[in-house]
Design an enzyme around this catalytic site. Sequence first.
Site, PDB file in Angstrom:
ATOM      1  N   ALA B  72       0.878  -1.174   0.000  1.00 41.80           N
ATOM      2  CA  ALA B  72       0.000   0.000   0.000  1.00 41.80           C
ATOM      3  C   ALA B  72       0.914   1.223   0.000  1.00 41.80           C
ATOM      4  CB  ALA B  72      -0.915  -0.008   1.213  1.00 41.80           C
ATOM      5  N   GLY B  74       0.693   3.756  -1.988  1.00 40.70           N
ATOM      6  CA  GLY B  74      -0.065   4.996  -2.145  1.00 40.70           C
ATOM      7  C   GLY B  74       0.529   5.888  -3.214  1.00 40.70           C
ATOM      8  N   CYS B 132      -5.551   1.260  -9.305  1.00 38.35           N
ATOM      9  CA  CYS B 132      -4.748   1.181  -8.091  1.00 38.35           C
ATOM     10  C   CYS B 132      -5.609   1.031  -6.856  1.00 38.35           C
ATOM     11  CB  CYS B 132      -3.853   2.402  -7.912  1.00 38.35           C
ATOM     12  SG  CYS B 132      -2.836   2.203  -6.433  1.00 38.35           S
ATOM     13  N   ASN B 194      -3.391  -5.876 -12.402  1.00 37.64           N
ATOM     14  CA  ASN B 194      -2.854  -5.128 -11.284  1.00 37.64           C
ATOM     15  C   ASN B 194      -3.017  -6.009 -10.049  1.00 37.64           C
ATOM     16  OD1 ASN B 194      -2.081  -3.021  -9.467  1.00 37.64           O
ATOM     17  ND2 ASN B 194      -2.716  -1.544 -11.029  1.00 37.64           N
ATOM     18  N   THR B 195      -2.732  -5.490  -8.897  1.00 44.43           N
ATOM     19  CA  THR B 195      -2.792  -6.316  -7.685  1.00 44.43           C
ATOM     20  C   THR B 195      -4.231  -6.599  -7.264  1.00 44.43           C
ATOM     21  OG1 THR B 195      -2.604  -4.305  -6.382  1.00 44.43           O
ATOM     22  CG2 THR B 195      -0.577  -5.510  -6.800  1.00 44.43           C
TER      23      THR B 195
HETATM   24  C1  LIG Z   1       5.390  -2.299  -4.517  1.00 42.42           C
HETATM   25  C2  LIG Z   1       4.498  -2.263  -5.719  1.00 42.42           C
HETATM   26  C3  LIG Z   1       4.128  -1.053  -6.292  1.00 42.42           C
HETATM   27  C4  LIG Z   1       3.309  -0.990  -7.401  1.00 42.42           C
HETATM   28  N1  LIG Z   1       2.989   0.219  -7.968  1.00 42.42           N
HETATM   29  C5  LIG Z   1       2.227   0.259  -9.105  1.00 42.42           C
HETATM   30  C6  LIG Z   1       1.952   1.494  -9.770  1.00 42.42           C
HETATM   31  O1  LIG Z   1       2.430   2.557  -9.352  1.00 42.42           O
HETATM   32  N2  LIG Z   1       1.157   1.483 -10.874  1.00 42.42           N
HETATM   33  C7  LIG Z   1       0.635   0.311 -11.383  1.00 42.42           C
HETATM   34  O2  LIG Z   1      -0.081   0.346 -12.391  1.00 42.42           O
HETATM   35  N3  LIG Z   1       0.902  -0.880 -10.794  1.00 42.42           N
HETATM   36  C8  LIG Z   1       1.678  -0.939  -9.675  1.00 42.42           C
HETATM   37  N4  LIG Z   1       1.962  -2.160  -9.080  1.00 42.42           N
HETATM   38  C9  LIG Z   1       1.393  -3.398  -9.671  1.00 42.42           C
HETATM   39  C10 LIG Z   1       2.413  -4.103 -10.550  1.00 42.42           C
HETATM   40  O3  LIG Z   1       2.767  -3.287 -11.641  1.00 42.42           O
HETATM   41  C11 LIG Z   1       1.844  -5.436 -11.057  1.00 42.42           C
HETATM   42  O4  LIG Z   1       0.687  -5.153 -11.830  1.00 42.42           O
HETATM   43  C12 LIG Z   1       1.490  -6.378  -9.916  1.00 42.42           C
HETATM   44  O5  LIG Z   1       2.445  -6.286  -8.899  1.00 42.42           O
HETATM   45  C13 LIG Z   1       1.369  -7.834 -10.375  1.00 42.42           C
HETATM   46  O6  LIG Z   1       2.573  -8.287 -10.945  1.00 42.42           O
HETATM   47  P1  LIG Z   1       3.690  -9.099 -10.085  1.00 42.42           P
HETATM   48  O7  LIG Z   1       2.973 -10.220  -9.378  1.00 42.42           O
HETATM   49  O8  LIG Z   1       4.709  -9.574 -11.069  1.00 42.42           O
HETATM   50  O9  LIG Z   1       4.272  -8.132  -9.095  1.00 42.42           O
HETATM   51  C14 LIG Z   1       2.803  -2.206  -7.967  1.00 42.42           C
HETATM   52  C15 LIG Z   1       3.188  -3.426  -7.390  1.00 42.42           C
HETATM   53  C16 LIG Z   1       4.016  -3.477  -6.289  1.00 42.42           C
HETATM   54  C17 LIG Z   1       4.384  -4.812  -5.703  1.00 42.42           C
END
Ligand SMILES: Cc1cc2nc3c(=O)[nH]c(=O)nc-3n(C[C@H](O)[C@H](O)[C@H](O)COP(=O)(O)O)c2cc1C
Lengths: 309, 309, 273, 273
Positions: B72, B74, B132, B194-195
């Site tokens: 988170a 932010g 987000c 995304n997450t």
């Molecule tokens: C610490 C962190 C920060 C993230 N910040 C953003 C962001 O600023 N914008 C965005 O679109 N996705 C953001 N994400 C999501 C990632 O781009 C990605 O969609 C998500 O983590 C799933 O992929 P992964 O399992 O390979 O991490 C963030 C993820 C993490 C873990």
Amino acid sequence: MVTPDLSASLGGLRVKNPVLSASGTFGYGIEFTSFYDISRLGAVIVKGLSLAPTAGNPPGRIVETPAGMLNAIGLQNIGVERFIGDVVPRLEDFGATFVANIYGKTEEEYEAVARRLSEVPSLGAIEVNASCPNVREGGMAFGATPEGIAGLTARVRKCTGKPLWVKLSPNVADIAGIAKAAEGAGADAVSLINTIVGMAVNYRTRRPELSNVTGGLSGPAIKPVALRMTWEAAKAVRIPVIGIGGIQSSANALEFLLVGASAVQVGTANFRNPRACVDILEGIEAFFREEKIAKLSDYRGGLMVEKNP
Amino acid sequence: MVTPDLSASLGGLRVKNPVLSASGTFGYGIEFTSFYDISRLGAVIVKGLSLAPTAGNPPGRIVETPAGMLNAIGLQNIGVERFIGDVVPRLEDFGATFVANIYGKTEEEYEAVARRLSEVPSLGAIEVNASCPNVREGGMAFGATPEGIAGLTARVRKCTGKPLWVKLSPNVADIAGIAKAAEGAGADAVSLINTIVGMAVNYRTRRPELSNVTGGLSGPAIKPVALRMTWEAAKAVRIPVIGIGGIQSSANALEFLLVGASAVQVGTANFRNPRACVDILEGIEAFFREEKIAKLSDYRGGLMVEKNP
Amino acid sequence: MPVNRPRFVTGRILRNEGRGEIFYRIEAAIPEPLRFVPGQFAMVSGWPGNDPLLPRPLALFRSGGMRGQGKIEFVYKVVGRGTALLSGLHPGETLSITLPLGRGFDLDQAGRTYWLVGGGVGFSSVFPAAAVLSRRRNGFEMFLGARTREHLPPKQWTPGGKTPGRTHFCTEDGTAGYHGRVTDVVLERMRALSPEAVSRLTILACGPRDMLKEIAVEAMQRGITAQVALENHMACGFGVCWGCVVTLWDGDRTAYRRVCREGPVFDAKEVVW
Amino acid sequence: MPVNRPRFVTGRILRNEGRGEIFYRIEAAIPEPLRFVPGQFAMVSGWPGNDPLLPRPLALFRSGGMRGQGKIEFVYKVVGRGTALLSGLHPGETLSITLPLGRGFDLDQAGRTYWLVGGGVGFSSVFPAAAVLSRRRNGFEMFLGARTREHLPPKQWTPGGKTPGRTHFCTEDGTAGYHGRVTDVVLERMRALSPEAVSRLTILACGPRDMLKEIAVEAMQRGITAQVALENHMACGFGVCWGCVVTLWDGDRTAYRRVCREGPVFDAKEVVW
Ligand SMILES: Cc1cc2nc3c(=O)[nH]c(=O)nc-3n(C[C@H](O)[C@H](O)[C@H](O)COP(=O)(O)O)c2cc1C
Ligand SMILES: Cc1cc2nc3c(=O)[nH]c(=O)nc-3n(C[C@H](O)[C@H](O)[C@H](O)COP(=O)(O)OP(=O)(O)OC[C@H]3O[C@@H](n4cnc5c(N)ncnc54)[C@H](O)[C@@H]3O)c2cc1C
Ligand SMILES: Cc1cc2nc3c(=O)[nH]c(=O)nc-3n(C[C@H](O)[C@H](O)[C@H](O)COP(=O)(O)OP(=O)(O)OC[C@H]3O[C@@H](n4cnc5c(N)ncnc54)[C@H](O)[C@@H]3O)c2cc1C
Ligand SMILES: Cc1cc2nc3c(=O)[nH]c(=O)nc-3n(C[C@H](O)[C@H](O)[C@H](O)COP(=O)(O)O)c2cc1C
Ligand code: FES
Ligand code: FES
């Protein structure tokens, strides 16, 4: 100190403790009697039952994933009649509190199964699986929208005087709205979450790992999502919320109670540790003793959240 | 055998290979230049940018979960002006293909950021973070419904001639419908997932682990869900789909390509292995060589699914 | 302050001692020798599987070796799953290590005397500072605190026999050295300082947050320079996830700064305690 | 067929030999001695963390010990992450074991001769059968197949020196015993049997699916009784998840049956090949 009072009231069903087995991961309960006395559990929830026996999906039903597993069993089960004839008497002999998880391809089938089960005096409650991701018709369809849930809940409600639990799908945008819909339509409790729809493929053979292509994700991997949804649902409804998803330990179970769950169900954990449910129960007891917590309601929903600006 | 052609066209942006870094897990790209030459990547996607610098959430921003993590943050970021002034020139020096991930509290803010970035000739594409989960306003709201996505996409579309990628939230019931909405409103590509919104609490202190209470789940734990949604989206739209979620290895990346992704983004894997992106790239190359696959399109979407009765 | 660029290496475990003890000491061979600033750290993993997923931050304790063959050492305490898994690794098995990371202690001002304060496993970042100062024959005193004598670092780990520095041991249960908290000793000594000594003193501290806070507050009131090494949960360790921030003063406003990048060592005055 | 009720126990590893070899042999102390039917199996885990999550099925290879102190042995081949983790465990570390599970081979009919066929690591379920038959002085022959001589079980593992049975080794590369697939040898021998021998013979087979299929088909055509031990991915191993089903004949229709419960040993005629 006196033994903590772990009993809880789950929409009309009084349970001696908040540890229940999750449907589909506990067989018909009997299988676990060689590991421990199943009457110790708050309740045993049996494999999802349909009106007629169901064959389920072809082999290629499970695949392991990081800290989780996908399943596409397709609700193989012996059907409600054999359950009542063969299984119920044995569950009674073992003194277990038991709950039937039910499933139908149509609303009519849900109604028929509920009606038939209502004739079983020893049955503790009916849990409506409105969310099975692994069957083509039904299931998911009902679970995906507030209207779907409300409609199904209302119809089953009319067919049974048993405590009615509605089990919710996590594959939705707004779980609180879905929970409210179930409550509004007469559910005595909601249980969540069912599995999250996932998929696994073999990049060499270029084929899906599951005959059903997609399956339901369960296990520790989904715990953060399950905990969040349990929290949101508990804030949204007045009826009891039963938390499910990735619970492996008493610590995990306490997390769900802390965010507002009245009880928990333990699923996938039973596979690696057949004694998981009793281990978790004993762990909760020990923690309440240690922290001098007298009863469940003194802990449940006690999450402290700073007011946000 | 000749080196396989791994190039792909991502909604107007031609990339030399399908391995991109995921926004928020790769800083502004510069940090990775001490580990490898970032110009080797298909593209570098930088941390989400807002109009003004953003402070982000208070400490208590990350927590580890089984095979995953919750964050988170932010959207702490330096803002679009400093990005253009300080970062862009350096990314140009390193010869990197780069994409800006943008975020706004209002549709107007999205528009303003997009307009400003469109003035940067070297910028490869704009990825709209419509999803987000870690900010109170905006974000999720837009991402949750087809209407929300269509509305936001259409407005940003009018503000930029750059390739427009829309990044989708997995916290929805029907990802295919959302993807179609983005396509219909003028997106050149969709990226997902995304997450997933999750939560973690400490059962002893009775407090949330994150200052924001809920956070976004990422990492291997979510891969089965991400793969399923990528597959559903790829079947639903004609524009390129960029697969994201739990990719740790070239095998994982190939799974996403197999179900129809035109490229992948690597996120959380960068934390444990700062060289993850190039390791994955080299792994894909090796596999294509070994299997004598000449070009990406010969493998992409090649999943073989038996027709179901 | 010199910060050599981070690299990602595979380390082959040479020793991993301390089975059952409170502190483990692990030594690994790495491709190239490493120069680091005391207080800098590494992100370490190496256990199989994705659970736990993230590497763990450990202070760089010691490095050696020569061209083409480096060596690195860490000391750690088993507090949870990651450190437990580390403690179960055997010689010959491998670690994944990103290093060196963060900003270490500033030891480069001339003509200062130093107090090095380590609470608990905090000695892992102050010992390297002691080693540097010893080599320079720069005067320093070291204050080490722990719950019991067992929780103090093994004598043979304490740097430089011929060190010009003096080491004060403190245990909360009085089983070794001064009976009480290291914080009390340091605060008492601070209060007894002459203005002149105050102006020449720099305190370097690493340990539990409340220890750091008490020392920082007292130091600020007396105008003593203090550098504190903070901790936080980390995902990446090299500044790309923004997960590890702490709140610092930025003029009269506050800002979130990354422990792994702007830190882990901060000027005590910067920290919002 | 006697099936003692499953229990869930903690096993303390006594030996885990075979580092680097193709087959590992692991021995663990369990609370009580175990009686099992050859072909029965256990679900084994014990690595830390939740990845991999599920226990792995391993055939019960040998058991011993006396009242209050049992011993259990498995042999395994490293094919993926779970077995790799098993191979990394050390004496003194613990395993979680659910056992005994499933229906084993039916060895209880009087006056039969047996052929025991093991392909690859399949010997792990037929050796226990050989041991039982040897003790009974019941005639049997054993056929073991592997890719190369290294892939055959170590000589000293083969049961009963004074066994009345004879063992035929086959390697696909001819580096040991008969040069060719064990299937060919068994099929050839089947074709040469007298009607009288056919009626007295029971074949027990464990190995790759296509080996089992070829043997099963030939056996069915000749009216030879054959029992095959099938494999499948498993989650629970004791019949509660319905994940491990295979397709069997149920009269003229087919039905899904659990390998872990109705199996792993099935009558060759029941299986839909
Ligand atoms: C610490 C962190 C920060 C993230 N910040 C953003 C962001 O600023 N914008 C965005 O679109 N996705 C953001 N994400 C999501 C990632 O781009 C990605 O969609 C998500 O983590 C799933 O992929 P992964 O399992 O390979 O991490 C963030 C993820 C993490 C873990
Ligand atoms: C820059 C830095 C340098 C460090 N140097 C050392 C060192 O040299 N030796 C050493 O033994 N430890 C050191 N630590 C602390 C060490 O990183 C944690 O103890 C370790 O990450 C715990 O991991 P775990 O999986 O064993 O515990 P977990 O199961 O992750 O957590 C166990 C307990 O440790 C706490 N914890 C987890 N991570 C951290 C963290 N990053 N900082 C503080 N508390 C944490 C958790 O809140 C929990 O209470 C350092 C931390 C930082 C940030
Ligand atoms: C009843 C039964 C008894 C068995 N007895 C033995 C034994 O005594 N010794 C032994 O070495 N092996 C035995 N096996 C096979 C063993 O269970 C698998 O090799 C093991 O589960 C692989 O786990 P892994 O994590 O190492 O491999 P994974 O990483 O899980 O998979 C590696 C490869 O093994 C395959 N695999 C995984 N699980 C199984 C499975 N259950 N059956 C078949 N293939 C699988 C996967 O498809 C993959 O190709 C038995 C299997 C069953 C069902
Ligand atoms: C193999 C398997 C079968 C399942 N079958 C059912 C079912 O029949 N009905 C149902 O409502 N839920 C079923 N579930 C879902 C579980 O009851 C539970 O909701 C889910 O697994 C999440 O909990 P867990 O992570 O503890 O397993 C099944 C889960 C698994 C793993
Ligand atoms: S740990 Fe990722 S920025 Fe500090
Ligand atoms: S493995 Fe669960 S039923 Fe067979």
